[in-house]
Scaffold this active site. Sequence first.
Site, PDB file in Angstrom:
ATOM      1  N   ARG A   1      44.471  33.548  56.385  1.00 60.89           N
ATOM      2  CA  ARG A   1      43.994  34.931  56.523  1.00 60.89           C
ATOM      3  C   ARG A   1      42.957  35.075  57.634  1.00 60.89           C
ATOM      4  O   ARG A   1      43.096  35.945  58.499  1.00 60.89           O
ATOM      5  CB  ARG A   1      43.464  35.432  55.190  1.00 60.89           C
ATOM      6  CG  ARG A   1      44.562  35.592  54.141  1.00 60.89           C
ATOM      7  CD  ARG A   1      44.024  36.159  52.845  1.00 60.89           C
ATOM      8  NE  ARG A   1      45.086  36.382  51.869  1.00 60.89           N
ATOM      9  CZ  ARG A   1      44.914  36.929  50.684  1.00 60.89           C
ATOM     10  NH1 ARG A   1      43.701  37.316  50.304  1.00 60.89           N
ATOM     11  NH2 ARG A   1      45.932  37.099  49.858  1.00 60.89           N
TER      12      ARG A   1
ATOM     13  N   ASN B   1      29.898  37.890  52.503  1.00 60.20           N
ATOM     14  CA  ASN B   1      30.774  39.024  52.218  1.00 60.20           C
ATOM     15  C   ASN B   1      31.843  38.739  51.172  1.00 60.20           C
ATOM     16  O   ASN B   1      32.225  39.624  50.410  1.00 60.20           O
ATOM     17  CB  ASN B   1      31.446  39.470  53.526  1.00 60.20           C
ATOM     18  CG  ASN B   1      32.644  40.350  53.284  1.00 60.20           C
ATOM     19  OD1 ASN B   1      32.521  41.512  52.903  1.00 60.20           O
ATOM     20  ND2 ASN B   1      33.838  39.781  53.490  1.00 60.20           N
TER      21      ASN B   1
ATOM     22  N   SER C   1      26.457  43.805  48.546  1.00 61.89           N
ATOM     23  CA  SER C   1      26.342  44.199  47.147  1.00 61.89           C
ATOM     24  C   SER C   1      27.245  45.397  46.889  1.00 61.89           C
ATOM     25  O   SER C   1      28.271  45.564  47.550  1.00 61.89           O
ATOM     26  CB  SER C   1      24.885  44.500  46.795  1.00 61.89           C
ATOM     27  OG  SER C   1      24.747  44.732  45.411  1.00 61.89           O
TER      28      SER C   1
ATOM     29  N   ARG D   1      24.240  51.963  29.477  1.00 61.68           N
ATOM     30  CA  ARG D   1      25.167  52.912  28.847  1.00 61.68           C
ATOM     31  C   ARG D   1      25.489  54.070  29.800  1.00 61.68           C
ATOM     32  O   ARG D   1      26.637  54.524  29.880  1.00 61.68           O
ATOM     33  CB  ARG D   1      24.564  53.440  27.540  1.00 61.68           C
ATOM     34  CG  ARG D   1      24.424  52.372  26.456  1.00 61.68           C
ATOM     35  CD  ARG D   1      23.795  52.931  25.195  1.00 61.68           C
ATOM     36  NE  ARG D   1      23.562  51.883  24.214  1.00 61.68           N
ATOM     37  CZ  ARG D   1      24.461  51.466  23.322  1.00 61.68           C
ATOM     38  NH1 ARG D   1      25.666  52.033  23.301  1.00 61.68           N
ATOM     39  NH2 ARG D   1      24.172  50.506  22.451  1.00 61.68           N
TER      40      ARG D   1
END
EC number: 1.1.1.-
Length: 258
Positions: A59, A109, A163, A193
């Site tokens: 790749r 990454n 991130s 939650r």
Amino acid sequence: MFDGTTQAQDVAAAFQGEISGKTFVITGVSFGGLGAAVCEALAPYGPGHLIITGRDIQRPQEVAKALIAQYPDLQISVIQMDLALPKSVENAAQEIKKVASRVHVLVNNAGVMCIPDRTLTEKGIEAHLAINYVGHFLLTKLLAEQMSSTDSSPVQGRVINVSSSAHTVSPFRFGDPHFIGSSDLLPDEEPSREACKAFGIPWETSYSPLVAYAQSKTAVILHAKAISSGVLRDGITAFSVNPGGKWNPTILYVLCHC
């Protein structure tokens, strides 16, 4: 002026003087992904050396071939690395050191997202955490000497941890990072939650693919903060970045499997 419409190419063009002659290591490079997009943004502005990695070496090789066809003078090296395997990371770091005595920017990454079933690596580490964070933690540590500033090379090395907004779903689960048994979790280690509701996933403390992914992204944010505080080595600056939304193979996998 940069804003929500800013593209990587815009930033690279504005700071092309900071790209020229620098050595960049970018993990997880493949067509359609963020790693390839970073390479494509950097390549026009004369980086000294692009070193790209991938678990399946074919790749990044395909990306390298396309870049060289467009920029014949580009120096680019391709290295195989499986972030789930510490030995593979160690071998990759050695290969990087052979081709580059100095690393100016490390872009952590590579990553996985939403593995349907709880999976542990051969070292017993939950797979999202192992690949997205622990493998990059090890690579960064192994390349620290090549990144730190010196009298002869005063430019500070930079670590970029990719991130995600998904970090809001889960803090780091110090009591149960591998989802073995949620009874050891403290209340402030439980998933949010509110964030679970926003992402449309059920709230639970047992294994959840998105919660596992989110924990790994919280980890890379904490990693960047620790590096910038000087924990790793003086002369290295680190950042965690939210790249925004991008259609790529990982997102397509999530839509089909999660």
